[in-house]
Design an enzyme around this catalytic site. Structure first.
Site, short mmCIF file in Angstrom:
data_model
loop_
_atom_site.label_atom_id
_atom_site.label_comp_id
_atom_site.label_asym_id
_atom_site.label_seq_id
_atom_site.Cartn_x
_atom_site.Cartn_y
_atom_site.Cartn_z
N HIS A 171 0.82 -1.21 0.00
CA HIS A 171 0.00 0.00 0.00
C HIS A 171 0.85 1.26 0.00
CE1 HIS A 171 -3.32 -2.74 1.78
NE2 HIS A 171 -3.34 -2.74 0.47
N GLY A 220 -0.30 -9.75 12.77
CA GLY A 220 -1.19 -8.60 12.92
C GLY A 220 -2.01 -8.29 11.70
#
Ligand SMILES: [Zn+2]
Length: 262
Positions: free
Chosen positions: A127, A196
């Site tokens: 990203h 995570g």
């Protein structure tokens, strides 16, 4: 968490040929970075950005840059938090695993630059990276200070294309160079370490399934159950900043034992 689980994970990692990490927002929470979604999320408070953000940028890059320069909306809070954040023990543990030549590549969904700050080098930021700028034409990356903002939108010194923040916007395709690295690395991977991330957002969501589909192993580090838990070979329940340093310690002990046979 039981030591047995760490032991099993350590053995599995050492028995694997090509370990790749995939990290998401969960690893940076301990560095004080607010997640986007969920309770306490930036978007929960400020509202989600428009789903066609990239198209809006392309339609009016100058106006979009003017908003960025003025730091309107949540961008100001986000950039301030990102600028101050420091890597936590989980980031350092992954950098150490790379140094030990155990972790071959790291794919992250995070834009916070904390993996690089911790020393990770083989890293694909799907990203983007908040601290960088990118030409939408030739994909060259620049440090923010390399590009003058006197004329907006700034233009690429190499090709003259429009420059935007490297962070991938809604509606924007993942830069093709990064996507190719992710696909190549996932293709070689026989053990993926998920930290995570619920790997909920595509394309990252597809990577663990690709590994699984080729009989590879999945190890998850997360305080909570995720969508992937039932597919994981081992789930280490706990905070990444606590679990990963223990895992690295366990691996180092095993490496030393292997080097000095009794
Ligand atoms: Zn360019």
């Amino acid at each position: 968490m039981e030591n047995d689980d760490i032991e099993r994970a350590g053995r599995l990692i050492l028995a694997s040929k090509y370990v790749v990490g995939l990290t998401g927002a969960g690893i940076s929470v301990e560095s004080g970075i607010r997640p986007f979604r969920g309770p306490g999320g930036l978007w929960t408070e400020y509202g989600e950005p428009p789903m066609d953000g990239y198209q809006r940028f392309l339609a009016a890059p100058k106006a979009s840059w003017e908003r960025r320069v003025k730091r309107e909306g949540y961008a100001e809070e986000l950039h301030e938090a990102l600028g101050k954040a420091k890597p936590n023990p989980a980031h350092y543990a992954l950098a150490e695993l790379e140094e030990l030549k155990i972790l071959r590549y790291l794919i992250t969904q995070n834009i916070d630059n904390l993996h690089r700050a911790a020393g990770s080098k083989k890293i694909a930021e799907i990203h983007g990276n908040f601290s960088k700028l990118r030409c939408i034409q030739c994909n060259s990356r620049y440090e923010t200070e390399e590009i003058s903002l006197e004329t907006l939108p700034p233009r690429c010194p190499r090709c003259g294309g429009v420059i935007k923040g490297d962070t991938v916007m809604f509606g924007e395709p993942i830069p093709i160079d990064v996507l190719k690295i992710c696909q190549d690395e996932t293709g070689k991977c026989d053990c993926m370490l998920l930290v995570g991330t619920s790997a909920f957002v595509y394309p990252a969501a597809g990577f663990p399934w690709g590994v699984k589909g080729r009989e590879g192993m999945l190890i998850e580090v997360d305080p909570y159950e995720t969508e992937l838990t039932s597919s994981c070979n081992i789930s280490l329940r706990g905070r990444a900043g606590e679990v990963l340093p223990r895992l690295v310690e366990c691996i180092k002990v095993k490496l030393q034992e292997a080097e000095s046979p009794l």
